[in-house]
Design a protein around this motif. Structure first.
Motif, PDB file in Angstrom:
ATOM      1  N   PRO A 263     -30.940 -17.855 -26.707  1.00  0.00           N
ATOM      2  CA  PRO A 263     -30.254 -19.139 -26.453  1.00  0.00           C
ATOM      3  C   PRO A 263     -29.991 -19.379 -24.980  1.00  0.00           C
ATOM      4  O   PRO A 263     -30.043 -20.522 -24.514  1.00  0.00           O
ATOM      5  N   ASN A 264     -29.720 -18.309 -24.231  1.00  0.00           N
ATOM      6  CA  ASN A 264     -29.467 -18.469 -22.805  1.00  0.00           C
ATOM      7  C   ASN A 264     -30.735 -18.880 -22.066  1.00  0.00           C
ATOM      8  O   ASN A 264     -30.714 -19.774 -21.217  1.00  0.00           O
ATOM      9  N   GLU A 265     -31.832 -18.224 -22.374  1.00  0.00           N
ATOM     10  CA  GLU A 265     -33.069 -18.470 -21.647  1.00  0.00           C
ATOM     11  C   GLU A 265     -33.689 -19.822 -21.974  1.00  0.00           C
ATOM     12  O   GLU A 265     -34.325 -20.437 -21.122  1.00  0.00           O
ATOM     13  N   ALA A 269     -28.190 -22.231 -19.725  1.00  0.00           N
ATOM     14  CA  ALA A 269     -26.740 -22.242 -19.554  1.00  0.00           C
ATOM     15  C   ALA A 269     -26.206 -21.360 -20.670  1.00  0.00           C
ATOM     16  O   ALA A 269     -26.164 -21.798 -21.830  1.00  0.00           O
ATOM     17  N   PRO A 270     -25.848 -20.112 -20.380  1.00  0.00           N
ATOM     18  CA  PRO A 270     -25.522 -19.133 -21.416  1.00  0.00           C
ATOM     19  C   PRO A 270     -24.551 -19.624 -22.480  1.00  0.00           C
ATOM     20  O   PRO A 270     -24.860 -19.586 -23.674  1.00  0.00           O
ATOM     21  N   ALA A 271     -23.382 -20.102 -22.056  1.00  0.00           N
ATOM     22  CA  ALA A 271     -22.377 -20.524 -23.036  1.00  0.00           C
ATOM     23  C   ALA A 271     -22.846 -21.741 -23.825  1.00  0.00           C
ATOM     24  O   ALA A 271     -22.582 -21.867 -25.021  1.00  0.00           O
ATOM     25  N   LEU A 272     -23.564 -22.641 -23.168  1.00  0.00           N
ATOM     26  CA  LEU A 272     -24.031 -23.850 -23.834  1.00  0.00           C
ATOM     27  C   LEU A 272     -25.018 -23.526 -24.945  1.00  0.00           C
ATOM     28  O   LEU A 272     -25.012 -24.158 -26.005  1.00  0.00           O
ATOM     29  N   GLY A 273     -25.889 -22.542 -24.709  1.00  0.00           N
ATOM     30  CA  GLY A 273     -26.853 -22.164 -25.731  1.00  0.00           C
ATOM     31  C   GLY A 273     -26.180 -21.716 -27.011  1.00  0.00           C
ATOM     32  O   GLY A 273     -26.521 -22.175 -28.108  1.00  0.00           O
ATOM     33  N   TRP A 274     -25.204 -20.843 -26.885  1.00  0.00           N
ATOM     34  CA  TRP A 274     -24.492 -20.368 -28.069  1.00  0.00           C
ATOM     35  C   TRP A 274     -23.638 -21.476 -28.681  1.00  0.00           C
ATOM     36  O   TRP A 274     -23.492 -21.553 -29.906  1.00  0.00           O
ATOM     37  N   PHE A 275     -23.090 -22.341 -27.850  1.00  0.00           N
ATOM     38  CA  PHE A 275     -22.284 -23.450 -28.358  1.00  0.00           C
ATOM     39  C   PHE A 275     -23.126 -24.385 -29.218  1.00  0.00           C
ATOM     40  O   PHE A 275     -22.715 -24.796 -30.309  1.00  0.00           O
ATOM     41  N   LEU A 276     -24.327 -24.732 -28.744  1.00  0.00           N
ATOM     42  CA  LEU A 276     -25.201 -25.612 -29.519  1.00  0.00           C
ATOM     43  C   LEU A 276     -25.587 -24.994 -30.855  1.00  0.00           C
ATOM     44  O   LEU A 276     -25.614 -25.667 -31.893  1.00  0.00           O
ATOM     45  N   ILE A 277     -25.886 -23.701 -30.835  1.00  0.00           N
ATOM     46  CA  ILE A 277     -26.243 -23.025 -32.086  1.00  0.00           C
ATOM     47  C   ILE A 277     -25.069 -23.043 -33.057  1.00  0.00           C
ATOM     48  O   ILE A 277     -25.214 -23.339 -34.242  1.00  0.00           O
ATOM     49  N   GLY A 278     -23.879 -22.711 -32.530  1.00  0.00           N
ATOM     50  CA  GLY A 278     -22.699 -22.679 -33.387  1.00  0.00           C
ATOM     51  C   GLY A 278     -22.406 -24.025 -34.015  1.00  0.00           C
ATOM     52  O   GLY A 278     -22.119 -24.125 -35.225  1.00  0.00           O
ATOM     53  N   ILE A 279     -22.495 -25.108 -33.221  1.00  0.00           N
ATOM     54  CA  ILE A 279     -22.258 -26.441 -33.759  1.00  0.00           C
ATOM     55  C   ILE A 279     -23.353 -26.829 -34.745  1.00  0.00           C
ATOM     56  O   ILE A 279     -23.089 -27.451 -35.782  1.00  0.00           O
ATOM     57  N   SER A 280     -24.599 -26.449 -34.445  1.00  0.00           N
ATOM     58  CA  SER A 280     -25.717 -26.790 -35.331  1.00  0.00           C
ATOM     59  C   SER A 280     -25.544 -26.191 -36.723  1.00  0.00           C
ATOM     60  O   SER A 280     -25.958 -26.796 -37.726  1.00  0.00           O
ATOM     61  N   LEU A 346     -18.715 -33.899 -26.089  1.00  0.00           N
ATOM     62  CA  LEU A 346     -19.239 -34.367 -24.804  1.00  0.00           C
ATOM     63  C   LEU A 346     -18.456 -33.762 -23.642  1.00  0.00           C
ATOM     64  O   LEU A 346     -19.045 -33.416 -22.602  1.00  0.00           O
ATOM     65  N   VAL A 347     -17.147 -33.618 -23.796  1.00  0.00           N
ATOM     66  CA  VAL A 347     -16.334 -33.002 -22.737  1.00  0.00           C
ATOM     67  C   VAL A 347     -16.723 -31.540 -22.553  1.00  0.00           C
ATOM     68  O   VAL A 347     -16.941 -31.064 -21.429  1.00  0.00           O
ATOM     69  N   ILE A 348     -16.841 -30.800 -23.660  1.00  0.00           N
ATOM     70  CA  ILE A 348     -17.191 -29.374 -23.586  1.00  0.00           C
ATOM     71  C   ILE A 348     -18.578 -29.193 -22.988  1.00  0.00           C
ATOM     72  O   ILE A 348     -18.795 -28.344 -22.115  1.00  0.00           O
ATOM     73  N   VAL A 349     -19.533 -29.991 -23.454  1.00  0.00           N
ATOM     74  CA  VAL A 349     -20.907 -29.883 -22.952  1.00  0.00           C
ATOM     75  C   VAL A 349     -20.962 -30.187 -21.457  1.00  0.00           C
ATOM     76  O   VAL A 349     -21.646 -29.501 -20.691  1.00  0.00           O
ATOM     77  N   THR A 350     -20.230 -31.210 -21.044  1.00  0.00           N
ATOM     78  CA  THR A 350     -20.219 -31.559 -19.613  1.00  0.00           C
ATOM     79  C   THR A 350     -19.678 -30.409 -18.777  1.00  0.00           C
ATOM     80  O   THR A 350     -20.239 -30.067 -17.720  1.00  0.00           O
ATOM     81  N   ILE A 351     -18.600 -29.788 -19.238  1.00  0.00           N
ATOM     82  CA  ILE A 351     -18.017 -28.653 -18.512  1.00  0.00           C
ATOM     83  C   ILE A 351     -19.013 -27.503 -18.403  1.00  0.00           C
ATOM     84  O   ILE A 351     -19.128 -26.842 -17.359  1.00  0.00           O
ATOM     85  N   LEU A 352     -19.780 -27.268 -19.472  1.00  0.00           N
ATOM     86  CA  LEU A 352     -20.729 -26.157 -19.484  1.00  0.00           C
ATOM     87  C   LEU A 352     -22.012 -26.485 -18.718  1.00  0.00           C
ATOM     88  O   LEU A 352     -22.674 -25.585 -18.206  1.00  0.00           O
ATOM     89  N   VAL A 353     -22.351 -27.766 -18.639  1.00  0.00           N
ATOM     90  CA  VAL A 353     -23.620 -28.172 -18.042  1.00  0.00           C
ATOM     91  C   VAL A 353     -23.561 -28.262 -16.529  1.00  0.00           C
ATOM     92  O   VAL A 353     -24.509 -27.863 -15.835  1.00  0.00           O
ATOM     93  N   VAL A 354     -22.472 -28.777 -15.995  1.00  0.00           N
ATOM     94  CA  VAL A 354     -22.399 -29.072 -14.562  1.00  0.00           C
ATOM     95  C   VAL A 354     -22.722 -27.858 -13.685  1.00  0.00           C
ATOM     96  O   VAL A 354     -23.555 -27.960 -12.762  1.00  0.00           O
ATOM     97  N   PRO A 355     -22.121 -26.682 -13.909  1.00  0.00           N
ATOM     98  CA  PRO A 355     -22.462 -25.533 -13.050  1.00  0.00           C
ATOM     99  C   PRO A 355     -23.940 -25.161 -13.120  1.00  0.00           C
ATOM    100  O   PRO A 355     -24.554 -24.837 -12.092  1.00  0.00           O
ATOM    101  N   ALA A 356     -24.527 -25.214 -14.308  1.00  0.00           N
ATOM    102  CA  ALA A 356     -25.942 -24.860 -14.453  1.00  0.00           C
ATOM    103  C   ALA A 356     -26.832 -25.886 -13.761  1.00  0.00           C
ATOM    104  O   ALA A 356     -27.836 -25.523 -13.136  1.00  0.00           O
ATOM    105  N   ASP A 372     -29.134 -12.372 -20.770  1.00  0.00           N
ATOM    106  CA  ASP A 372     -27.871 -11.864 -21.289  1.00  0.00           C
ATOM    107  C   ASP A 372     -26.669 -12.479 -20.588  1.00  0.00           C
ATOM    108  O   ASP A 372     -25.675 -11.812 -20.295  1.00  0.00           O
ATOM    109  N   GLY A 373     -26.780 -13.749 -20.274  1.00  0.00           N
ATOM    110  CA  GLY A 373     -25.640 -14.457 -19.735  1.00  0.00           C
ATOM    111  C   GLY A 373     -25.439 -14.328 -18.247  1.00  0.00           C
ATOM    112  O   GLY A 373     -24.442 -14.769 -17.707  1.00  0.00           O
ATOM    113  N   SER A 374     -26.361 -13.727 -17.540  1.00  0.00           N
ATOM    114  CA  SER A 374     -26.205 -13.584 -16.094  1.00  0.00           C
ATOM    115  C   SER A 374     -27.523 -13.904 -15.400  1.00  0.00           C
ATOM    116  O   SER A 374     -28.583 -13.876 -16.008  1.00  0.00           O
TER     117      SER A 374
END
Length: 413
Positions: A263-265, A269-280, A346-356, A372-374
């Motif tokens: 999901p990271n690769e 965006a490491p956290a975003l990948g897992w977040f999308l899977i979890g929501i899906s 949308l708020v959570i995704v924006t927070i996770l997306v901007v740094p990446a 592995d998240g790094s």
């Protein structure tokens, strides 16, 4: 016959018409702004110089090159050859086809989500897709992944259209999209597994009377379209098999660690990948068969690639990057029933997306891999080619030469 005096023309206000179609143009506008942003800033990574080198060769030289290495990329190199002849070989022009392709993918994703569900799901799914770091990352790379993403989305949408209203023209269009997908990125044809499941499920669930013949005919037409579409890719399969030692030997073997980092690769965006899977995983809809199909598209091709990687060097998450299309639509389905959930997502995704999004636009960012998240900085580190070229230009004297260290001679480009 109706009295013309009683007829009334219904006119829709322009703003209402615009809002009615906002599900596709608003995310497309976001992508058109976001993807090209600072596309010229990152230096060419390990693979992009190969695209430049190939695109500046003659056609005969390209065929000679394909006989030794990068045979599966011959169609892409031929396309880039003519592109460079028309538009030049600057970094931005080398990346322009990928930029245009991923921007064009956004309205296709929106149309697919709307066909399967509704406009609200389409708008949210397309916004998620447009904002993904991986879309900008590979949209800014002079390699075939952006084009493959567009053809994968187009083939899936065309399949949905053909299944809804079968016609010869729709099946031909679907076959053309599949053919272009295979010619652009051979392993992306794993998407056909998900397409086959969709066709097979439709036939299996069909009534065993009146419509059985029509559903059987649909399955035959799909098989015919796919069979014809993969024929142009057969020479690439042969070249890929013969060159697998030099092309893919550097890939790591599959393991639990590589699976965990998928999901990271694929999202960058490491956290975003897992977040999308979890929501899906929470996606529910009255059209349960469509949710199941998207789940197959998200998981099964990647799982097959992983299993193949147990026996030979094949595992690379970007080869099945099209899975993010399904993830985005499933995530949208999961929250589309509530405006509060939509806003929170949308708020959570924006927070996770901007740094990446900021990271991938650093000068050497295209050479980083998310593992592995790094940020993996060892084998993925890209040097500052621009600074090196400046030093050479300022200090070169007639008679100077260059020596390549044997251990890294494979990366001569």
């Amino acid at each position: 016959m109706a009295d013309p005096s009683t007829e009334r023309t219904v006119r829709v206000a322009p703003w209402r018409l615009a809002m009615r179609h906002a599900y596709w143009w608003l995310p497309t506008l976001l992508a058109a702004v976001l993807v090209p942003y600072q596309a010229w800033r990152p230096v060419l990574d390990w693979d992009e110089p190969a695209t430049w080198d190939a695109s500046t060769r003659s056609v005969s030289e390209l065929f000679a090159l394909a006989g030794h290495i990068d045979g599966v990329l011959l169609p892409y190199y031929l396309f880039m050859h003519y592109w460079v002849q028309a538009f030049g070989d600057s970094e931005l022009m080398l990346r322009a086809p990928s930029i245009l392709a991923v921007i064009a993918t956004v309205p296709i994703v929106a149309s697919l989500a709307r066909r399967l569900f509704d406009s609200r799901v389409a708008l949210l799914a397309a916004l998620l897709f447009a904002g993904l770091p991986t879309v900008s990352r590979y949209g800014q790379e002079a390699r075939p992944y952006g084009l493959a993403l567009m053809f994968a989305a187009a083939a899936t949408l065309l399949l949905v259209w053909a299944l809804e209203t079968p016609s010869r023209s729709r099946w031909v269009a679907y076959g053309v999209a599949v053919a272009l997908l295979g010619l652009t990125q051979l392993l992306a044809l794993l998407l056909l597994i998900a397409h086959g499941v969709a066709v097979g499920y439709r036939w299996w669930r069909a009534p065993r009377f009146p419509d059985e013949v029509s559903h059987r005919r649909t399955a035959i037409r799909w098989g015919t379209a796919v069979g014809a579409a993969v024929v142009p890719s057969i020479p690439l399969v042969v070249l890929g098999f013969l060159q697998r030692g030099s092309q893919l030997s550097w890939l790591p073997g599959t393991s639990w660690a590589t699976l965990r980092s998928f999901p990271n690769e694929v999202v960058w965006a490491p956290a975003l990948g897992w977040f999308l899977i979890g929501i899906s995983l929470l996606a529910k809809h009255r059209y349960r068969d469509r949710v199941r199909y998207l789940a197959v598209m998200a998981v099964v091709p990647a799982a097959v690639l992983y299993l193949l990687g147990l026996f030979t060097a094949l595992w690379m998450p970007r080869y099945v990057m099209f899975s993010v299309i399904a993830w985005c639509i499933l995530a949208a389905v999961a929250v589309a029933g509530s405006w509060l959930r939509i806003g929170m997502m949308l708020v959570i995704v924006t927070i996770l997306v901007v740094p990446a999004q900021q990271t991938i636009r650093r000068p050497g960012a295209v050479g980083y891999g998310i593992v592995d998240g790094s940020n993996a900085t060892a084998s993925y580190q890209v040097g500052d080619h621009r600074a090196a070229m400046q030093i050479v230009a300022e200090n070169y004297r007639p008679g100077d030469g260059i020596v390549f260290e044997p251990e890294s001679a494979w990366s001569l480009r």
